[in-house]
Design a protein around this motif. Structure first.
Motif, PDB file in Angstrom:
ATOM      1  N   UNK A   8       0.859  -1.154   0.086  1.00 59.68           N
ATOM      2  CA  UNK A   8       0.031   0.060   0.070  1.00 59.68           C
ATOM      3  C   UNK A   8       0.933   1.205   0.150  1.00 59.68           C
ATOM      4  N   UNK A   9       1.905   1.188   0.888  1.00 62.60           N
ATOM      5  CA  UNK A   9       2.873   2.405   0.659  1.00 62.60           C
ATOM      6  C   UNK A   9       3.310   2.733  -0.626  1.00 62.60           C
ATOM      7  N   UNK A  10       3.613   1.553  -1.481  1.00 57.37           N
ATOM      8  CA  UNK A  10       4.036   1.595  -2.974  1.00 57.37           C
ATOM      9  C   UNK A  10       2.903   2.169  -3.586  1.00 57.37           C
ATOM     10  N   UNK A  11       1.749   2.069  -3.325  1.00 55.98           N
ATOM     11  CA  UNK A  11       0.641   2.427  -4.077  1.00 55.98           C
ATOM     12  C   UNK A  11       0.438   4.073  -3.863  1.00 55.98           C
ATOM     13  N   UNK A  12       0.780   4.149  -2.494  1.00 61.16           N
ATOM     14  CA  UNK A  12       0.912   5.784  -2.253  1.00 61.16           C
ATOM     15  C   UNK A  12       1.695   6.495  -2.740  1.00 61.16           C
ATOM     16  N   UNK A  13       3.128   5.956  -2.917  1.00 63.63           N
ATOM     17  CA  UNK A  13       4.164   6.638  -3.427  1.00 63.63           C
ATOM     18  C   UNK A  13       3.938   6.812  -5.130  1.00 63.63           C
ATOM     19  N   UNK A  14       3.164   5.777  -5.527  1.00 66.45           N
ATOM     20  CA  UNK A  14       2.939   5.827  -6.906  1.00 66.45           C
ATOM     21  C   UNK A  14       1.968   6.744  -7.519  1.00 66.45           C
ATOM     22  N   UNK A  15       0.953   7.166  -6.298  1.00 64.87           N
ATOM     23  CA  UNK A  15      -0.228   8.062  -6.594  1.00 64.87           C
ATOM     24  C   UNK A  15       0.085   9.498  -6.281  1.00 64.87           C
ATOM     25  N   UNK A  16       1.516   9.604  -5.786  1.00 67.60           N
ATOM     26  CA  UNK A  16       2.185  10.896  -5.447  1.00 67.60           C
ATOM     27  C   UNK A  16       1.559  11.406  -4.149  1.00 67.60           C
ATOM     28  N   UNK A  17       1.463  10.727  -3.261  1.00 67.15           N
ATOM     29  CA  UNK A  17       0.967  11.238  -1.846  1.00 67.15           C
ATOM     30  C   UNK A  17       1.830  11.974  -1.254  1.00 67.15           C
ATOM     31  N   UNK A  18       1.488  13.098  -0.912  1.00 67.36           N
ATOM     32  CA  UNK A  18       2.347  13.915  -0.226  1.00 67.36           C
ATOM     33  C   UNK A  18       3.112  13.598   0.847  1.00 67.36           C
ATOM     34  N   UNK A  19       4.428  13.888   1.108  1.00 65.74           N
ATOM     35  CA  UNK A  19       5.287  13.508   2.276  1.00 65.74           C
ATOM     36  C   UNK A  19       4.629  13.879   3.516  1.00 65.74           C
ATOM     37  N   UNK A  20       4.107  15.236   3.448  1.00 70.65           N
ATOM     38  CA  UNK A  20       3.616  15.688   4.790  1.00 70.65           C
ATOM     39  C   UNK A  20       2.260  14.923   5.353  1.00 70.65           C
ATOM     40  N   UNK A  21       1.674  13.954   4.487  1.00 67.60           N
ATOM     41  CA  UNK A  21       0.595  13.266   4.954  1.00 67.60           C
ATOM     42  C   UNK A  21       1.239  12.159   5.652  1.00 67.60           C
ATOM     43  N   UNK A  22       1.460  12.228   6.932  1.00 75.48           N
ATOM     44  CA  UNK A  22       2.027  11.236   7.633  1.00 75.48           C
ATOM     45  C   UNK A  22       1.214  10.138   8.426  1.00 75.48           C
ATOM     46  N   UNK A  23      -0.152  10.622   8.337  1.00 78.98           N
ATOM     47  CA  UNK A  23      -1.223   9.805   8.950  1.00 78.98           C
ATOM     48  C   UNK A  23      -2.004   9.158   8.150  1.00 78.98           C
ATOM     49  N   UNK A  24      -2.604   7.932   8.389  1.00 76.79           N
ATOM     50  CA  UNK A  24      -3.375   7.217   7.451  1.00 76.79           C
ATOM     51  C   UNK A  24      -4.647   6.801   8.159  1.00 76.79           C
ATOM     52  N   UNK A  25      -5.843   6.634   7.627  1.00 77.50           N
ATOM     53  CA  UNK A  25      -6.956   6.083   8.271  1.00 77.50           C
ATOM     54  C   UNK A  25      -8.019   5.868   7.245  1.00 77.50           C
ATOM     55  N   UNK A  26      -8.783   5.024   7.654  1.00 75.98           N
ATOM     56  CA  UNK A  26      -9.706   4.211   6.903  1.00 75.98           C
ATOM     57  C   UNK A  26     -10.814   5.394   6.141  1.00 75.98           C
ATOM     58  N   UNK A  27     -11.350   5.466   5.114  1.00 76.90           N
ATOM     59  CA  UNK A  27     -11.973   6.458   4.702  1.00 76.90           C
ATOM     60  C   UNK A  27     -13.217   6.563   5.260  1.00 76.90           C
ATOM     61  N   UNK A  28     -13.847   5.461   5.781  1.00 77.20           N
ATOM     62  CA  UNK A  28     -15.256   5.624   6.508  1.00 77.20           C
ATOM     63  C   UNK A  28     -15.048   6.429   7.749  1.00 77.20           C
ATOM     64  N   UNK A  29     -13.781   6.116   8.503  1.00 86.75           N
ATOM     65  CA  UNK A  29     -13.928   6.686   9.874  1.00 86.75           C
ATOM     66  C   UNK A  29     -13.484   8.451   9.318  1.00 86.75           C
ATOM     67  N   UNK A  30     -12.782   8.478   8.352  1.00 84.76           N
ATOM     68  CA  UNK A  30     -12.549   9.947   8.178  1.00 84.76           C
ATOM     69  C   UNK A  30     -13.980  10.733   7.505  1.00 84.76           C
TER      70      UNK A  30
END
Ligand code: SF4
Length: 380
Positions: free
Chosen positions: A134-156
Motif C-alpha cells: 500500500x505504501x508503494x501505491x501511495x508513492x505511485x499516487x504521489x501522496x505528499x510526504x506531509x501526509x504522515x497519518x493514514x485512516x480508513x476513509x469511513x472513519x474520515x
C-alpha cells in the motif's frame, strides 16, 4: 498512563478510571474545605471556557496539583450540568476541545494517533507502518510526504461530517486503496471535533439536589456571565422583521420552497443564516423549511442549530452578494441591488427597511394632510 498526561486530557477513558479511584466521596469534594482548590479550579474552568473559549492552562508542579487538575474536570461538568443551558454546554464543550487540541500539537505523532484511537478514530495509524504494497501505491499516487497519518476513509467521513468547508470533501483528500492520507495537524482538527461532539452528547449530566445546593453560589455567578455572553452573541438589531424588505434572491428562494422545489445545500445555508440574523426563532425558520419536499425534521433541526451557533458557539453570517452570485443564488437583481455599494443581502434588507419606513411615514403624513384639508373644506 502518567497522571500528568491525564491532567491535560481529563476526558480520556483512563482519566475516568483515575477519578473513580482517587476522588474523595462526593459530599467531601463539594463541601470539605480541604477540597476548596479543586472547586475553585472547576469554577475557573467553566468561567474561562465562557469568556475566553479555552480552559486555563494547567500548572502541574507536583502530585497534588496534578490531582487537583484532574478532579477539577468532573467538578466543571457538574457546574455546567446544574445550569442545563445549551449555550453554556456548547461553549464549554468547544473550549475543552480547543484546549486539548492546542496541547496535542506539542505531542509526538505516536501520542496523537493514540489519542485519535481513544476518541473513536480507531483506524488511524502512522503511515510508516503501512503494508509495503500500500505504501508503494501511495508513492505511485504521489501522496505528499506531509501526509504522515493514514485512516480508513469511513472513519474520515464520520469524523469530518460536520465540517462545511470544501477542503474536507473527499475529492480534496488523498485517497489510495480505501485509505485517506493526511497530515498530523489535520488529524488533530478531527480529534478536536470528536472531543467537542462527545462532550456535547454527554452534557448536561443528571445532577441531584445535593450538588445543586452545594454549588449554588458558583452556578449563580456562571449564570450571570452566561447571560452576558449571550448578549454579546445576540444578533445585530435589524429592526422589526418584514418580508417586504427581502432582497430578490431571498424572495425567490422562498417561492421555490413554496413551489416544492428542493434548494441546494448552499441556498439552504444562506436562507437559514439570513433568517436567523434577522432574529427569527427556530420554530419559524423550521416552519419555512418544512415546505421543502426533502425536509427531514431531525436532520434539519441539527443543521439549523449548527448554523445558529447553538452547537459550536459560532454563529454563521450569511454569504455576501459576490459569493451568492458565484453559487448561482443571486436572482434578478433590482435597482437597489445594482448600487455600487450593495455587497450584501443584509445591507439590502437594512436599506430597504429605511425606504419602507420613510414611505410609510410619507403615506401617513399625506393621509393626515388630506384629513386636515378635508376638515378645513368642511368648515368652510
Ligand atoms: S445582488 Fe445581492 S441582494 Fe441582490 S439579489 Fe443578488 S445576491 Fe441578492
Amino acid at each position: 498512563m502518567n497522571p500528568r498526561i491525564l491532567a491535560r486530557y481529563p476526558f480520556l477513558s483512563e482519566a475516568k478510571e483515575y477519578i473513580m479511584r482517587e476522588a474523595p466521596p462526593l459530599d467531601k469534594l463539594l463541601l470539605d474545605p480541604l477540597y476548596y482548590d479543586i472547586r475553585e479550579k472547576g469554577f475557573s474552568r467553566v468561567l474561562n471556557a465562557l469568556e475566553e473559549g479555552r480552559v486555563p492552562a494547567a500548572v502541574l508542579l507536583d502530585d497534588d496539583a496534578i490531582m487537583d487538575e484532574i478532579l477539577s474536570y468532573p467538578l466543571a461538568r457538574m457546574l455546567v450540568s446544574s445550569l442545563k443551558d445549551p449555550f453554556l454546554v456548547a461553549r464549554y464543550s468547544l473550549a475543552e476541545a480547543k484546549s486539548a487540541s492546542s496541547n496535542l500539537e506539542r505531542e509526538s505523532l505516536e501520542f496523537q494517533i493514540g489519542m485519535a484511537r481513544d476518541i473513536g478514530i480507531e483506524s488511524a495509524f502512522d503511515r510508516k507502518y503501512l503494508p509495503p504494497d500500500i505504501e508503494k501505491k501511495m508513492e505511485d499516487a504521489d501522496i505528499s510526504d506531509e501526509s504522515d497519518v493514514v485512516m480508513d476513509f469511513v472513519d474520515y467521513l464520520k469524523s469530518s461530517s460536520s465540517f462545511n468547508s470544501s477542503d474536507w470533501k473527499m475529492v480534496n483528500r488523498e485517497l489510495v486503496h480505501g485509505y485517506i492520507a493526511l497530515p498530523g495537524r489535520t488529524m488533530i482538527r478531527l480529534i478536536e471535533e470528536k472531543i467537542r461532539k462527545r462532550l456535547l452528547d454527554e452534557l448536561p449530566l443528571p445532577v441531584n439536589r445535593t450538588i445543586t445546593i452545594a454549588l449554588e453560589s458558583m452556578t449563580n455567578e456562571i449564570k450571570l456571565k452566561t447571560e452576558e455572553m449571550k448578549d454579546r452573541f445576540r444578533e445585530e438589531d435589524m429592526g422589526e422583521f418584514s418580508a417586504e424588505r427581502f432582497p430578490p434572491c431571498v424572495s425567490h428562494l422562498i417561492s421555490q420552497i413554496q413551489a416544492n422545489i428542493n434548494l441546494s445545500h448552499e441556498a439552504r445555508f444562506f436562507m437559514a443564516s439570513f433568517l436567523f440574523h434577522l432574529g427569527l426563532d427556530m420554530a419559524k425558520v423550521i416552519a419555512i423549511f418544512s415546505q421543502s419536499p426533502d425536509f427531514d425534521p431531525s436532520l434539519a433541526g441539527y443543521q439549523l442549530e449548527h448554523i445558529r451557533g447553538d452547537i459550536s458557539g459560532t454563529k454563521y453570517t450569511p454569504p455576501s452578494c459576490g459569493t451568492l452570485k458565484t453559487n448561482g443564488i443571486c436572482y434578478k437583481p433590482d435597482g437597489l441591488c445594482r448600487k455600487d455599494w450593495m455587497t450584501h443581502p443584509l445591507t439590502y434588507y437594512r436599506i430597504k427597511g429605511k425606504s419602507v419606513d420613510s414611505s410609510e411615514k410619507t403615506r401617513k403624513t399625506n393621509e393626515s394632510s388630506e384629513k386636515t384639508i378635508t376638515g378645513a373644506k368642511e368648515r368652510i
